[in-house]
Every structure is written in structure tokens, then in C-alpha cells.
Design a protein around this motif. Sequence first.
Motif, PDB file in Angstrom:
ATOM      1  N   VAL A   1       0.855  -1.188   0.000  1.00 57.50           N
ATOM      2  CA  VAL A   1       0.000   0.000   0.000  1.00 57.50           C
ATOM      3  C   VAL A   1       0.896   1.246   0.000  1.00 57.50           C
ATOM      4  O   VAL A   1       2.084   1.170   0.323  1.00 57.50           O
ATOM      5  CB  VAL A   1      -0.920   0.038   1.252  1.00 57.50           C
ATOM      6  N   ALA A   2       0.272   2.366  -0.363  1.00 56.88           N
ATOM      7  CA  ALA A   2       1.035   3.617  -0.375  1.00 56.88           C
ATOM      8  C   ALA A   2       1.299   4.065   1.057  1.00 56.88           C
ATOM      9  O   ALA A   2       0.457   3.884   1.928  1.00 56.88           O
ATOM     10  CB  ALA A   2       0.257   4.690  -1.123  1.00 56.88           C
ATOM     11  N   ARG A   3       2.476   4.620   1.301  1.00 56.45           N
ATOM     12  CA  ARG A   3       2.802   5.060   2.665  1.00 56.45           C
ATOM     13  C   ARG A   3       1.849   6.149   3.145  1.00 56.45           C
ATOM     14  O   ARG A   3       1.522   6.232   4.324  1.00 56.45           O
ATOM     15  CB  ARG A   3       4.236   5.602   2.703  1.00 56.45           C
ATOM     16  N   ASP A   4       1.430   7.002   2.196  1.00 56.58           N
ATOM     17  CA  ASP A   4       0.547   8.106   2.603  1.00 56.58           C
ATOM     18  C   ASP A   4      -0.920   7.698   2.615  1.00 56.58           C
ATOM     19  O   ASP A   4      -1.801   8.532   2.818  1.00 56.58           O
ATOM     20  CB  ASP A   4       0.770   9.315   1.687  1.00 56.58           C
ATOM     21  N   GLY A   5      -1.183   6.445   2.386  1.00 49.96           N
ATOM     22  CA  GLY A   5      -2.565   5.966   2.428  1.00 49.96           C
ATOM     23  C   GLY A   5      -3.338   6.238   1.156  1.00 49.96           C
ATOM     24  O   GLY A   5      -4.504   5.847   1.040  1.00 49.96           O
ATOM     25  N   GLY A   6      -2.732   6.904   0.174  1.00 51.35           N
ATOM     26  CA  GLY A   6      -3.448   7.229  -1.064  1.00 51.35           C
ATOM     27  C   GLY A   6      -3.269   6.134  -2.109  1.00 51.35           C
ATOM     28  O   GLY A   6      -3.004   4.972  -1.783  1.00 51.35           O
ATOM     29  N   SER A   7      -3.428   6.508  -3.388  1.00 51.76           N
ATOM     30  CA  SER A   7      -3.272   5.516  -4.452  1.00 51.76           C
ATOM     31  C   SER A   7      -1.793   5.434  -4.891  1.00 51.76           C
ATOM     32  O   SER A   7      -0.969   6.263  -4.500  1.00 51.76           O
ATOM     33  CB  SER A   7      -4.173   5.876  -5.628  1.00 51.76           C
ATOM     34  N   ILE A   8      -1.518   4.412  -5.721  1.00 47.61           N
ATOM     35  CA  ILE A   8      -0.133   4.163  -6.154  1.00 47.61           C
ATOM     36  C   ILE A   8      -0.084   4.341  -7.678  1.00 47.61           C
ATOM     37  O   ILE A   8      -0.939   3.786  -8.384  1.00 47.61           O
ATOM     38  CB  ILE A   8       0.290   2.721  -5.793  1.00 47.61           C
ATOM     39  N   PRO A   9       0.892   5.089  -8.208  1.00 49.14           N
ATOM     40  CA  PRO A   9       0.978   5.217  -9.668  1.00 49.14           C
ATOM     41  C   PRO A   9       1.212   3.847 -10.320  1.00 49.14           C
ATOM     42  O   PRO A   9       1.940   3.004  -9.768  1.00 49.14           O
ATOM     43  CB  PRO A   9       2.190   6.118  -9.872  1.00 49.14           C
ATOM     44  N   GLN A  10       0.598   3.636 -11.472  1.00 49.78           N
ATOM     45  CA  GLN A  10       0.731   2.348 -12.164  1.00 49.78           C
ATOM     46  C   GLN A  10       2.192   2.042 -12.489  1.00 49.78           C
ATOM     47  O   GLN A  10       2.594   0.889 -12.553  1.00 49.78           O
ATOM     48  CB  GLN A  10      -0.092   2.384 -13.450  1.00 49.78           C
ATOM     49  N   GLU A  11       2.996   3.138 -12.673  1.00 49.71           N
ATOM     50  CA  GLU A  11       4.416   2.951 -12.985  1.00 49.71           C
ATOM     51  C   GLU A  11       5.137   2.193 -11.860  1.00 49.71           C
ATOM     52  O   GLU A  11       6.072   1.429 -12.108  1.00 49.71           O
ATOM     53  CB  GLU A  11       5.128   4.300 -13.200  1.00 49.71           C
ATOM     54  N   THR A  12       4.700   2.445 -10.624  1.00 45.18           N
ATOM     55  CA  THR A  12       5.325   1.749  -9.487  1.00 45.18           C
ATOM     56  C   THR A  12       5.106   0.244  -9.621  1.00 45.18           C
ATOM     57  O   THR A  12       6.008  -0.563  -9.382  1.00 45.18           O
ATOM     58  CB  THR A  12       4.729   2.256  -8.159  1.00 45.18           C
ATOM     59  N   TYR A  13       3.874  -0.127 -10.021  1.00 42.73           N
ATOM     60  CA  TYR A  13       3.552  -1.546 -10.219  1.00 42.73           C
ATOM     61  C   TYR A  13       4.451  -2.133 -11.305  1.00 42.73           C
ATOM     62  O   TYR A  13       5.042  -3.204 -11.130  1.00 42.73           O
ATOM     63  CB  TYR A  13       2.072  -1.684 -10.590  1.00 42.73           C
ATOM     64  N   VAL A  14       4.577  -1.401 -12.422  1.00 44.68           N
ATOM     65  CA  VAL A  14       5.401  -1.882 -13.538  1.00 44.68           C
ATOM     66  C   VAL A  14       6.849  -2.040 -13.088  1.00 44.68           C
ATOM     67  O   VAL A  14       7.507  -3.053 -13.373  1.00 44.68           O
ATOM     68  CB  VAL A  14       5.283  -0.912 -14.743  1.00 44.68           C
ATOM     69  N   ALA A  15       7.321  -1.052 -12.314  1.00 41.96           N
ATOM     70  CA  ALA A  15       8.711  -1.097 -11.853  1.00 41.96           C
ATOM     71  C   ALA A  15       8.938  -2.316 -10.969  1.00 41.96           C
ATOM     72  O   ALA A  15       9.967  -3.006 -11.068  1.00 41.96           O
ATOM     73  CB  ALA A  15       9.034   0.184 -11.080  1.00 41.96           C
ATOM     74  N   LEU A  16       7.989  -2.605 -10.115  1.00 46.72           N
ATOM     75  CA  LEU A  16       8.129  -3.757  -9.221  1.00 46.72           C
ATOM     76  C   LEU A  16       8.130  -5.071 -10.006  1.00 46.72           C
ATOM     77  O   LEU A  16       8.925  -5.968  -9.749  1.00 46.72           O
ATOM     78  CB  LEU A  16       6.981  -3.775  -8.199  1.00 46.72           C
ATOM     79  N   ARG A  17       7.236  -5.192 -10.980  1.00 50.25           N
ATOM     80  CA  ARG A  17       7.192  -6.412 -11.812  1.00 50.25           C
ATOM     81  C   ARG A  17       8.523  -6.596 -12.547  1.00 50.25           C
ATOM     82  O   ARG A  17       9.053  -7.703 -12.594  1.00 50.25           O
ATOM     83  CB  ARG A  17       6.049  -6.340 -12.838  1.00 50.25           C
TER      84      ARG A  17
END
Lengths: 218, 795
Positions: free
Chosen positions: B64-80
Motif C-alpha cells: 500500500v502507499a505510505r501516505d494511504g493514497g493511491s499508487i501510480p501504475q508505474e510503481t507496479y510496472v517497476a516492481l514487476r
Amino acid sequence: MLLSVTDLRKTYTTGDGVVTVLDGVDLSLGAGETLALTGESGSGKSTLLHLVGGLDEADAGRILLDGQDLTAMDDVSRAGMRRGTVGVIFQQFNLIPSLRVEDNISFQARLAGQHDAGWCADLAERMGLTPQLRKYPEQLSGGQQQRVAIARTLAPRPRLVLADEPTGNLDEETAAQVLALMLELVTDTGAGLLMVTHSHDLAARMERQVHLARGRIA
Amino acid sequence: MTRATLQALLSHWIRNPLQLFTLLAGLALATALWSGVQAINAEAAASYDAAAATLGEGTYDQIVARDGGSIPQETYVALRRAGWLVSPVVEGRLSGVRIVGLDPLTAPGGLGPVDPVDTDIAAFLSGAGQIFGQAEVLAGLAELDAQRIEAPDVAPGTAITDIGLAQGLLGLDGQVTRMIVSPEQPLGRPDLAQVAPDVTVQAAQAGSDLGRLTDSFHLNLTAFGLLSFAVGIFIVNGAIGLAFEQRRPVVRTLRALGLPLRRLMALMALELTAMALIAGTLGVALGYVIASLLLPDVAATLGGLYGQSVSGTLQLRPAWWLSGLAVALLGTGLAAAAAFWRLARMPLLASGQRRALTVVAGRAAWVQGAVALVLLAVAGLLALTANGLVAGFALLGTLLIGAALALPLILDRVLALAEGAARSLRAQWFWADTRQQLPGLSLALAALLLAMAANVGVSTMVSSFRLTFSGFLDQRLASELYVTAEDEAQAEALVAFAAPRTRAILPIQSAEAQVRDLPTEVLGARIGPTYVDNWTFLASVPDPWARIAEGSGVAINEQLSRRTGLDLGDAVQLQGRSFTVAGIYGDYGNPIGQAILTEPVFAGLYPQVTPLQFGLRLDLEDVAALRAALTREVGISEGNLIDQAGIKQFSLDVFDRTFMVTTALNVLTLAVAGFAILMSLLTLAALRLPQLAPAWAMGMTRRSLGVVELVRAVMLAVFTAVVALPLGLALAWALLAVVNVAAFGWKLPMFLFPADYARLGLFALGAAALAALWPAWRLARTPPADLLKVFSNER
């Protein structure tokens, strides 16, 4: 011989110690024979009747009933003997209060698997119970209830009828009527009758009398 | 032989229909309350399972996002790309429905309604797409191009669709809400902080924490169901015991006529089994009705209190109706065990006299007293040492059973004392006769004792909870108006506009953290008079707010303190900095830990968190004007403005609905106890004629006998209520100080509510009087012929 009792002994343990109720009783009764068992209160009359009826176990001695040794039987076999071979008439009637008179009369015969509807109807007729067949025991007088109990006992045609003060709860006139009916029916069925009674008059109407005193035949 | 015996046995019930009704009704009521509660639990459990199966909640770690908000899709791509096996989820609400978007190609196996192997994955992913949910949920959605597919296994109130479709529906293009972390990850993948510093892993533990809370709620319901069942079994036990006692002469006759004991017992067991199955079926049906009526409230409770969605409609699940029948059989077996044991040991030539009205005396009384004392002593020991739910419920069980066993002995002593102190002959007869009647009524009175004690205990707990909760709301909702800005720019405008028009502006900002492995919400508070004047600590160092304001202290909630063992003066690590616990505060209804820091320290630790929510302090009469001005001048939508009174009312409404189920079960249990008294009095009435007939023959009128019966029932209820009050208070203490701490993680202060107890006492007396009215009326109208029969039978 229908019934043969040899050296029968029975004791009870009470708070005051061991009490000997029967102390070597010998007794015999043939088929179709009637016998009165008399004695004071506490002389062992009822105990002897219970032992012969398979309701209790003796400490020693032998009871041969129709050739079978009752004292060697277990509880289930004695129950089987009570269903068909022996019939007991109690002083307190012991009817089943929730069953109608007709069902009470046929009950023991059905239990023994010897139900004969015609014979039950005949018994009811001869006992004067036909108008009462649909009633419950609580709706009958004491004399009528005892007649139902006698009819119930005779319905499976037992070989031996045991009666424990059967008229003890009835007035004199009713008692005489009930006894006459019982003797008539027992004679008709060829059963042996062993009756416990306090009354010398009733005992006199039996073929034989035996007096019990302090656990022995006097 | 079997047929004739069955006829003789069954004829008893035909001749005693009231006894038959008592047995069947008692068993049906007991089964109904038990299986009703079980039906609710089964429905809730099925809803949780559906949620877990479709969403992986509580099963998988989440990013989850540290600030409790949403996460940019790029973060997901970077993790994959970095090798992390994660699956994106988009979540939000649309027309009151929880929309969940999944990626079926990367989701761990078994999640969601779409299996890439068996189903048409192309249809799910392409074109207008598909949306899965329960029929009523799909019907509640506004117009959609996607194909609607009914899926009963999807969690209630939830619709599942492809992530792309969900992003479009929720206006979250290019964003994901969270990521599901697959349990199997490749070795040597880079550290999460290295790839995506703005996100954090939330352990599956957070979900199971919620599971623990809902579990404890269901455990409470089950305990109540069990208590109701026990009260019902008291009735059954009374009915069976009475029936066996009444049939003692018949049993003796049957055996004398040649029926073997074993056959007799087998047939009686068969008779009771048939009755248990009939009553069990009736009970399960009744339980279904009870559950249907209560389920909407339970669903609202779980939704309001824990955020768990539970279907508001009931399904007929084989597991619970089968368990209902099994419980009916088990209950009958338990209730009949003692009667069967006595029957098996009864000598053939035993007295055929009924013993239902013998006074509890001698060895049996000693044994009962000794068992009661041992149980109460164990309860006392547990009260001092109990720690945990099992020990808490053991405390409740020993306390209640010990008291129920002690009641007849206590009443017997009280009546014996009254008999000794009586001056008139009539009073002496009354007390002696009441004492003789006690054994026949003791089971019903024990049922009344349990029902009343449960009522006192649970109502004390709920009322104490409400009082505390209300005070807690006053503390936590001190601001007169709460405002949520849509973005940072609006937040700035809001602060600038409100500053000259309010006494204080209190930002509401939080970040997620782990304290000693417990998920914890860290709050940044603008410390001022609102906190200093309104907050009450359960425990604190001197001047706690000063310690927090200077930056060295932290306030933590009771849950965090109890679950991690943190106490005053202990160190709490947050973002690598150490703070000393300066205060511990009550935080009712919150399932997770909470820690409060001063605003500047919070801002230093969590610079990415910008407050969008604010509490505004102003005079109450100015609230309406400021609301209007904020909407007009700053563009805050009406839905983002909530006044204090509204929140408090909403919170109290949620609270009241939460305990509506408890109240309903309370009333039902008391009603069952009233029924137990009625049935006991009715069945005892016939047996009591031999005691009453001599009194009638010696000059008491039938009417006065009836009045005496009524007075006796009310008086026994008064005595029972006197014992029930301290027992109920002990129960309340156990619930508040032991069970509540173990189940919810917080301890509640106990308050007393004398007016409520007085009302309950009057209600119980009314129930007893009402129950005694009919038997007393019947006695007053008993024909003289029936009374005379008593004497004629004694010839």
C-alpha cells in the motif's frame, strides 16, 4: 408338579443388620390346584410370592416352575417367564393409567405374543367389564379395577397365577364377588393358583392352606 | 411386545398433552435460539469466506502507499520488472457498491471469479468487459456497458471486474489502490524501498486482526445462543424428569409383567429420539425465522463496527440445520441422562410412588452444595487470574452453573428460616408447602435466575459501554465542524478562509506504521486547548501533552498498549526515532493500534502526508453560517462538511444497532424462562392436589388456594431476583474486565444502573405472576369432585 420350591432362603440387610425372611421353605403346587398362603405381617408371604414370580432373587434353594429352574435364570429369562408362564395379581391393581380398560386387559397377552381377542372379550364379559372397555382406570371403582387386573393376568393363559392380597383394597361384598370370579376362571384355564391372604375366610375357599411363621412353613 | 410397550409409553403423552407440549416446546425453543444464532454466524462466515476468496483479504500481504493514497501504475510496472510477483488491485465505491478491479493474469490462484484456465478470459478483459457480483449488487449499479454476470460467491456489496474497467469507473486512470503480494517470490529480488520507496508492505496480519474482532463478536453471539439453549434445556430436563417420575409406577408394572429392563430403556430412548427430532425440526424452522429477523441488524453491526460486509439475507445451509438437529438430540440426551440413570438403577420391587415433590435433602443436597461451592470457588480463582477468552468464558460458565446449583439450596434454607419464624398456623403451612414445592420448581427458577443474571450482566455491560462511548465521543469529536478538502490547493484555501472565522483549525492527518509488528495509525496533532482540555487518559505521566508537544513524548491507544505490552515511560520507535509513552488513552471501536505525535514532529517524519481533513473550533451558533460560506466561497461540497452533532448521532446509531441483537436475545431468553415457570407450575398442579386437598377439606376455599399459589410464585421470583442481581453484576464485571479485554483489547469502566435493574425486576415479577395466573385460576376452579378423589384413592 407345576411348582416345586425346595429349601428356599432369603435375607435382607437393613440398618439393624441382616434379617432372615425365608429360612428353608419347601412348597409344591399342582396344575389346577389352589393354595392359600397365610401368615402374620412380616412372616415372608410376599417375599415368597415375589421369588416364585421371578420378581426377586433367592439367596439359596430351588424353584422349579413347569420343570424350569427359576433360580438359575438371569434377569431376561425371568422376565420371559413372567410374560407367559406366571401371572401376578397385585393388591394395588397396577394398571396402566394411560391405557383404556380394553388395552389394559389385552396388554400382558400382547406382551407375551399370545393375544387372543376372543378370549379377552370373553374375559371382559365374564368380569362384567364390557360396558367399561372404553374407559380409563381412573374412571372405575376399586372393585372394577381389580377385575381388570385379574382379566389382564389371565389373558395370556398363564400356567401359574400368583395373587398378593388381591382383595385387600376392596370391601367385603366386592371382595367375595372378585374372588369367586377369579377361582372360576382359574379353574376354567387349568392354572395353579397361589394366593397370599390375611383372611381366614378367603383361605378357607382354597383347596389347600399353608401357614408361614418366621420364614418357615408352620 | 415392542408394539404393546410403545403403545403404553406413548399413551402417557396422549393422556398428558400439556407435558408433551412442554417437552416439545422447550426443546424447540432451545434449538431455535441456538440454531438461529448459528445461522447468523454461518451466514457471516460464508460472507467472510467469499470476501477472502475473491479479494485475498487477510490471506496475502499487501503493498500500500505510505501516505494511504493511491499508487501510480508505474510503481507496479517497476516492481514487476524488478522481479516482484505482485498483482494490482483498484478499489473504490460507486453508487454504494464496492468496485474491485483485478488483473486475472497476475492474481494469485483462486482469487476473483475468473479462472484463466477454465473461463473465457478474453471476454473478461476485452470489449465492454464483464462485471461479477450478487444479483442485488448488480441491480444497484448505474448504467454500464459491461456484461453483468451473477456470481453468488462474490462478497456481499461487492462487484468484481477487470482492473482497466474499474479504473475507468472509479476515475483512477493510471492508478492502483494496492497490490497483492504473491506468497512465492523469486530469490535475489531487490529491496522494496530500493524500487518503490513510497510504498510499504502490510502484512496479512492486519486482515486477521479484523478477523479476530469479528470472531469475538460471533463468539459473544454463540455464548448467548448457548445460554439460551441451556435455559431451554432446563425446561426439557424438568419435563423429562417429571414424566419419568410420573411413569415410575408404570415402569414397575411393565417390568413386573415381563418386559426386560434393557428393552424398556431402548424403547424409551427411541421415544425421546423421535420427540427430539420433531422438536428439533420445529426449532430449526423457528431458528430460521429468528435468524431472518435478526440478520439485517447483525449485518449492519458488522458493517458499521468493523467494516465487514455480510449478506442481509439468509440461505438455508445444510451445516446449520443438521447441527440444529444434532444439538436437539444432544440436549435431549443431556436432559434425560439423569432420568435414565435412575431408571436403570431402580429395583423391580421399588416403591412406585411419585417422588417429584420430595424435598432436596440428605446426601443429594450435600453433593449439590459441594459441587456449587467448588464451581463458585473456581470462578473466584478465575476472576483473579483469568487472562484470555477461554479463561473468560470458563469464568462465566463456572459462575453461572455454580449459582444455578446453589439457588435451590439457598431458597430451601430461606424458606426453612421463614417456616421457623412463622407465628400463625396458616403461615407455617404456607412456608412448609412452598418448601415442599421447591424441588419441582427449582429447574424453572434456575432458568429464571440465569435469564435475569444474563439480563443484568449484559445490560450493565452495554449501558456502561454506551456511557463510556458517549464520553469518548465528546472527547474525540470536540471540533464543531469537520471539513474534507478535495486536494492540496483547496486545503490551503480552506485554511486561509477559515483561520479568521474560527478559534482553532486542527488538521487530521495520519500515516501507517508498524509498532512492535502491530499495524498502527500514527496521527499528527496540533496540540492546544482542545486536546489539553478534552482528552482523558487511562494512564499518563504528569502533564502528558507538554511532553508530546516538546517532541519527546507520544500518546498511544489502549489496544497498542495491551497488545504490545507498551506502558508509560516505554520507548516507541517510529521512522527510526524513539519516543517515550506519555499517555495511554481509550479508543473504543478501533481494531488497530494508534499513536499521537505533535504536528511538527509528524511533519518531519512523514513529509509526504499533507492534511486534507480539518476539525474547526468555533461557536455552535456560527456553524451553519460557516458551512454555507465554505461551500460558497471555497467550493467545499456539502458532502465534505460534517458537523459534530451529525457524527455523534451517527456513531451512537451504529452503537445502538450493534447491541440490538443482544437486546433481542436478552428478551427472548427471559421469555423462555417465563415459559419454563408456566410449564412447571402447570405440570406440578396435578401432582399437588394431594397436598392441597387436605387444606381444602380443613376449611380453605379453592379461591384462597389459588391466591396462595399466585403469591407463592411471585415470592419465589422475588427471592430469585435477589440472588440474580449480584450474580448479574458479577457477570457484568467478568464481561467488562476479562472477556472484553481479551476479545476487543480494551477495558471498560463499570457503571451501575439501579433504575434498569428495578425495571427488569418488575418485568421478571410480572412474567412470574403471569405464568402463575393460569395454574392458579385452574386451581381456584378445580371441581370438588377432583379434590375428593384424592381421599377416595387413598382407600
